[in-house]
Design a protein around this motif. Sequence first.
Motif, short mmCIF file in Angstrom:
data_model
loop_
_atom_site.label_atom_id
_atom_site.label_comp_id
_atom_site.label_asym_id
_atom_site.label_seq_id
_atom_site.Cartn_x
_atom_site.Cartn_y
_atom_site.Cartn_z
N ILE A 45 45.81 57.90 -45.54
CA ILE A 45 46.53 59.16 -45.73
C ILE A 45 48.01 58.90 -46.05
N GLN A 46 48.55 57.84 -45.46
CA GLN A 46 49.94 57.49 -45.80
C GLN A 46 50.05 56.86 -47.18
N SER A 60 45.30 66.24 -40.73
CA SER A 60 46.64 65.69 -40.94
C SER A 60 47.64 66.83 -41.02
N CYS A 69 46.74 62.65 -38.00
CA CYS A 69 47.57 61.92 -38.95
C CYS A 69 48.80 62.75 -39.30
N ASP A 128 51.46 63.17 -42.54
CA ASP A 128 51.48 62.78 -43.94
C ASP A 128 52.68 63.33 -44.68
N TYR A 138 49.90 64.55 -48.61
CA TYR A 138 48.52 64.04 -48.71
C TYR A 138 47.60 65.06 -49.38
#
Length: 902
Positions: free
Chosen positions: A226-227, A249, A367, A369, A372
Amino acid sequence: MGGHVTDLQQATIASGDDDARSGPDVDVVVVGAGIAGLYLLRRLRDLGISARAFETADDVGGTWYWNRYPGARCDVESIDYQYTWDPDLLDEWTWSERYATQPEILRYVEYVADKHDLRRDITFRTRIADARWDDTSSTWTIRTERVDGQVDGPADDGGGAAGTGETIRCRWYVMATGCLSAPKDPDIEGAGVFTGEVYVTGRWPHDGVDFTGKRVAVIGTGSSAIQSIPLIADEADELVVLQRTPNFSIPAHNGPPTADKVARFDGRVDEYREEARWSSAGVPRDMPELGALQVDDAARRARYEQAWEEGTIFSLTGAYNDLFLNPAANETAAEFVRSKIRSIVDDPATAEVLCPTTYPIGTKRLCLDTNYYETFNRSHVSLVDLRSEPIERISETGIDLASGRSLTVDAIVFATGFDAMTGAIVRVDIEGRDGVALADKWADGPQTYLGLMTHGFPNLFMVTGPQSPSVLSNMAVSIEQHVEWITDALVALRDERLDVIEPTELAERAWVRHTNDFADITLFPQANSWYMGANVPGKARVVLPYVGGVDRYRQACVDVVESGYLGFRRANSANGDRAGDVVNDGIIRPLAPDVMVMLDMMAELGLPPLESMTPTDARAFMEASAAMSPPGPEVADISDGTYPGAAGELAYRRYVPHDAAASATDALSPLILYFHGGGWVLGHATSDDAFCRDLANRTGAIVVSVDYRHAPEHRFPAAHDDAWAALEWAVSAAQELGGDPDRLAVAGWSAGANLAGHVCHRARDEGAPHIAAQLLVTPVTDHRMATPSYGENADGYVLTSSLMRWFMDHYVDGARRDDDRLSILHAHDLSGLPPAVVVTAEFDPLRDEGAAYADALRAAGGSATHLRAGGQIHTSLMAVGALATPAEVREAAFVEFGRLVD
Ligand code: NAP
């Protein structure tokens, strides 16, 4: 190193042992030169304890050395994710962003290593081949291997060919290997045959990768993917993302630290850090007081919007206090994020595929981000849903899908995660006492004491090991706590002229159970996450981190030390026969975790003790508390009425179970006459409502809960007389109530169990009625109030010994307390009574008299099943729907009682 004698070795030498005189080569071997290993080295040096560290990489940094993929950042804000042990660092280092990038964090770690001259104690490009404990000399023998080749390749063990290493003998061995450092083996067929470029996020090339003009596939959609996906998409010509399970996320909103955060931190750094150490996740936060379902939709939405804007991994799942406990509450937060995904992603079908639906939010690591979901609106980016179109194999040119489609790509990025928490530890060949391999001991899941040590492997420590908060916390805080605990333990050994430490089997078993029980009251086990070991085929499915929070965990570690290293055997290696071992066996958190949490919450409320109130106020207080309890399970029918008590009409409530024979046909059901608890002072026919519902449903019996007169208005034997009147009435009215008079049983809790026990005595003495069975839950049986359990559980577990005395004083004069009716344990005859099921709770002043009653019934020739509710308190079994852990013993009691009644 062999000739170097430290203070610690000196302590052993002074004891005159020959083996020790030759001494180990070094006091401590540390594995890993990441955030943990570096602090450990510094602290050991300060304490005069010699140490050598070994590191596979060619420099310091640990996770920040390896994870160089594009977009790699810490998901904890830099204000929180930094060392606190060197306060000057705060002036010397300025973070450029709220969430620092990997290169910046790596520079910081390198700066600290330089500043404190730590590299001189580290051997780089070296991995541990094996480690063996020798019980005779109480040392670890470590064999190392040089990593001669490239160490930045995508191999799962750090890469590089092995060369000859060295053999070192040390007293203590510390695995500071990190929780997410062993990449998961590629478990996709054909992973080796692809002829294009292959990258693994956790082993990214140091020179970076240029994807310009390339067709790229990314496998995985965890934090690393995701990063990196938005940045890979910036360069690549085509990007295809292969997703098996979507992740939740939220946007990081990176930039400078927020004003709120700065205001909280600046000018009060020491307090802030102390708050972090005693917070639930290692980051100071205001804890929510409300549950998600206690507010309306609009308020909830507004709160989630605020959390979304806040942009931390804790903000959304920390918005309400029940998001990890209550599936319905959790679903509100999950649906909020899904609505955001749908609003960001243009193509509705793609948005749906990106929406997680198969696990509660937060039970896989949330997550953070930057763009994303937006990336999927770009025309050269596509998403493959592996749930509907699985990967068949990797080919020479790309990826073949089971649908028949083939993806031809120039590069494949594996963002497929790690063999988390245990992988880096068990991949090293570690052999403890009697040649037992750690990998074998942990085959069914890790077994540790506090996530710090494991039985059978003396002097082996783990930093942020499994069954400690570790990955559920700000790692910077948890690492420092572990390093300090471990080094303090070594100093304590030195001070006491000892040098061996090992957890006991009992302490470890109890900690493992505590950890698992804690997870079981949360939603974490519902996800197939790496927290559960579920991402690695064949790995035991068991919760790996401690879910109880940094604060509770830290307190447990403190308490262990303050109780004289409770749960540890400590020894001097010079004492071969173990005669001088200091063994302090015991359990650090014997209370069931939900009971512990409930008691903590009550302690925080600072409620006055019931016995400091008047009976009227105490009754009002109990009513108010009961109003906040869960309602208990549905039953087929409830009706209220009155019955003739010994001195006038009294109330009853009748519960018809779901599957009552009477509700379907004319057949009668067993009938249970129930007496509520409350020390003959508090309570009424409906005060144990949830318990009665459960009792009815699980036994299939009609339950009739009766009121009786209470003290101090009506003193002994008023309640006992009413109980007898209720029994006579129940027999005569049984058929009307839908119950079979020949299958009549009695049940009660606490003082109510005393009444139930009493009516059994009287029915025997009077020759009727026939009582099929008695269920006595934590009963009062002994007027003397002097058993050991009265002393052990005098305070703190809701029913205190002073509250019990208050009840007794209100109900009965001292001179009358040995009356057979009240003190049923000491009654003149205990033979000929109905078969009994007696439940006692471990942390209850009444525990021993309940147990003694069951024993006495058996001794008198009767039948008594005694169920001990370990980890529970006097009120636990009544908390139907509110406490999870007593359910098992309650159900067992109901099954046995139901069998006797039917
Ligand atoms: P991860 O969360 O375990 O994600 C791995 C991904 O690969 C998942 O989507 C997984 O799908 C998928 N996958 C695994 N094997 C597969 C297979 N055979 N076929 C198809 N898909 C497969 O790993 P990660 O992203 O490296 O993150 C791990 C942890 O590291 C994070 O949770 C976080 O704690 C930490 N981390 C932190 C940061 C940060 O601080 N910002 C950044 C990166 C990582 P399934 O879910 O279906 O298994």
